[in-house]
Write a protein that holds these residues in place. Structure first.
Motif, PDB file in Angstrom:
ATOM      1  N   SER A  57      49.883  37.015  51.156  1.00 53.00           N
ATOM      2  CA  SER A  57      48.709  36.935  50.282  1.00 53.00           C
ATOM      3  C   SER A  57      47.410  37.093  51.063  1.00 53.00           C
ATOM      4  O   SER A  57      47.314  36.675  52.222  1.00 53.00           O
ATOM      5  N   TYR A  77      40.397  33.660  44.972  1.00 47.53           N
ATOM      6  CA  TYR A  77      41.084  34.695  44.209  1.00 47.53           C
ATOM      7  C   TYR A  77      41.506  35.798  45.167  1.00 47.53           C
ATOM      8  O   TYR A  77      40.903  35.996  46.231  1.00 47.53           O
ATOM      9  N   TYR A  98      50.712  41.043  42.766  1.00 44.91           N
ATOM     10  CA  TYR A  98      50.045  40.148  41.824  1.00 44.91           C
ATOM     11  C   TYR A  98      48.551  40.066  42.125  1.00 44.91           C
ATOM     12  O   TYR A  98      48.124  40.202  43.270  1.00 44.91           O
ATOM     13  N   HIS A 100      45.878  36.904  41.761  1.00 44.84           N
ATOM     14  CA  HIS A 100      46.063  35.464  41.614  1.00 44.84           C
ATOM     15  C   HIS A 100      44.750  34.692  41.786  1.00 44.84           C
ATOM     16  O   HIS A 100      43.775  35.196  42.343  1.00 44.84           O
ATOM     17  N   ASN A 102      43.615  30.602  43.069  1.00 46.82           N
ATOM     18  CA  ASN A 102      43.999  29.315  43.640  1.00 46.82           C
ATOM     19  C   ASN A 102      43.014  28.253  43.166  1.00 46.82           C
ATOM     20  O   ASN A 102      41.797  28.431  43.318  1.00 46.82           O
ATOM     21  N   ARG A 113      48.426  27.721  42.494  1.00 44.64           N
ATOM     22  CA  ARG A 113      48.201  29.165  42.378  1.00 44.64           C
ATOM     23  C   ARG A 113      48.856  29.681  41.109  1.00 44.64           C
ATOM     24  O   ARG A 113      49.985  29.316  40.772  1.00 44.64           O
ATOM     25  N   GLY A 115      49.633  33.467  39.502  1.00 43.04           N
ATOM     26  CA  GLY A 115      49.617  34.898  39.770  1.00 43.04           C
ATOM     27  C   GLY A 115      50.294  35.686  38.671  1.00 43.04           C
ATOM     28  O   GLY A 115      51.303  35.248  38.115  1.00 43.04           O
ATOM     29  N   GLN A 116      49.739  36.848  38.350  1.00 45.38           N
ATOM     30  CA  GLN A 116      50.311  37.727  37.331  1.00 45.38           C
ATOM     31  C   GLN A 116      50.328  39.149  37.864  1.00 45.38           C
ATOM     32  O   GLN A 116      49.334  39.614  38.438  1.00 45.38           O
ATOM     33  N   THR A 144      55.373  36.805  36.775  1.00 47.94           N
ATOM     34  CA  THR A 144      54.423  35.706  36.911  1.00 47.94           C
ATOM     35  C   THR A 144      54.927  34.780  38.007  1.00 47.94           C
ATOM     36  O   THR A 144      56.132  34.549  38.117  1.00 47.94           O
TER      37      THR A 144
END
Length: 363
Positions: A57, A77, A98, A100, A102, A113, A115-116, A144
């Motif tokens: 990430s 983000y 994703y 996301h 936080n 978190r 996330g999509q 997700t």
């Protein structure tokens, strides 16, 4: 040409420096291992071993230079990439990306978190090559993931550590059957690395003034394609026309009340199929495939993006499909003050019906 690139690099450096005054960046690498949750007895034979993988990430950290950052306790983000070996040759391997956010609690030691994104599965259902994979009917899936971590940043210079629980969900939302989906619950352990030596100070400038708006009216047109649970019954377009009123209660929150008109062509095919294949169920084949629902909802505003949740009840329901109560959850993105786009999932309990792509206007 070299002077051109020199100018571009100088401008980019100046932009990065200006941005650096308000934001910092970090990277994370998390390893996870866990179990596939048995949410549907049909996938019992697909649960083997302990799925594992990693999540990489990038996060942009906020410090309150915009008001919304302070309202949400200075969230991060960013974007994530995940690799997951599902420990089953039938299910294959998944690669996903994703966007996301936080969110932080307990003096910023506890991170949640959300996330999509989209996933690519290497081995979806195929009637000849892979007929046992009833979880995924397509290579491309909606995904997700949730992560709840205890974290300690800058524990060793720029390095930090974190550990906690993760949930990863894969589904194609009935774009094509089959679609029983897979949920993985896992333990994760990771490291963080901050790119900047120091962080700017957090800003505290918000006042507690009350914020409301008059009632506004919204019109939304949604659409997409989906298929019933009958494999190879065909993909069909659907359309949803929605109208609702919303009342903004605060900077963060609004409530909604409205109605949906559903045009789902897959239901027309399903009604015909059941009337021919299962006459004992009493389906004539002439039932109307359109539906009308009333719904109440809530909208949570995060900068120009908002999280939408709605619960509805069909008041016109000539054909019984998955029950009269339905749910909608998803994201909205505002383009100015009036126009917005939406990406939502409509479901009946844990059973997804469709992913909806929408465009709307707030009058």
């Amino acid at each position: 040409m070299k002077y051109f690139f020199t100018v571009i690099l100088c401008l980019a450096s100046m932009a990065f420096y200006a941005q650096e005054q308000q934001y910092t960046n970090n990277f994370e690498l998390n390893y996870f291992k866990g179990n596939i949750a048995l949410h549907n007895n049909d996938i019992l034979g697909l649960i083997q071993g302990h799925p594992e993988g990693f999540i990489f990430s990038w996060n942009k950290r906020t410090f309150g230079f915009q008001d919304w950052e302070q309202r949400y306790n200075y969230p991060d983000y960013g974007v994530s990439f995940a690799y997951q070996n599902l420990k089953n040759d039938v299910l294959g391997t998944s690669y996903s990306v994703y966007a996301h956010y936080n969110f932080y609690f307990l003096k910023r030691h506890l991170m949640l978190r959300v996330g999509q994104g989209l996933a690519y599965n290497t081995n979806p259902y195929d009637k000849y090559e892979n007929p046992k994979n009833i979880a995924f009917g397509t290579h491309i899936l909606s995904s997700t993931y949730l992560m709840l971590n205890y974290r300690k940043e800058r524990l060793f210079d720029r390095f930090g550590i974190q550990a906690g629980l993760s949930l990863l969900h894969y589904s194609n939302a009935n774009v094509r059957a089959p679609n029983t989906s897979v949920n993985t619950i896992a333990i994760n352990l990771g490291v963080t690395y901050n790119l900047e030596e120091e962080d700017p100070e957090y800003q505290y400038s918000l006042t507690k003034e009350k914020f409301t708006e008059p009632i506004k009216f919204n019109v939304v047109l949604r659409g997409g394609i989906n298929e019933s649970d009958v494999i190879d019954s065909g993909q069909f377009p659907f359309f949803v026309v929605s109208g609702y009123a919303d009342k903004r209660l605060s900077h963060k929150s609004a409530v909604q009340l409205g109605a949906d008109l559903f045009f789902a062509k897959f239901l027309e095919e399903l009604i015909y199929y059941q009337s021919v294949a299962f006459p004992e169920e009493g389906v004539s084949g002439n039932e109307d495939w359109k539906r009308v629902g009333l719904f109440a909802g809530h909208e949570l505003f995060i900068n120009k993006t908002s999280i939408l949740t709605q619960v509805g009840y069909y008041v016109y329901y000539p054909y019984d499909f998955e029950g009269r109560t339905y749910f909608r959850v998803g994201l909205k993105r505002y383009f100015g003050k009036r126009v917005f786009g939406a990406l939502t999932l409509k479901s009946h309990g844990a059973k997804a019906e469709a992913v909806e792509f929408g465009i709307g206007v707030r009058l």
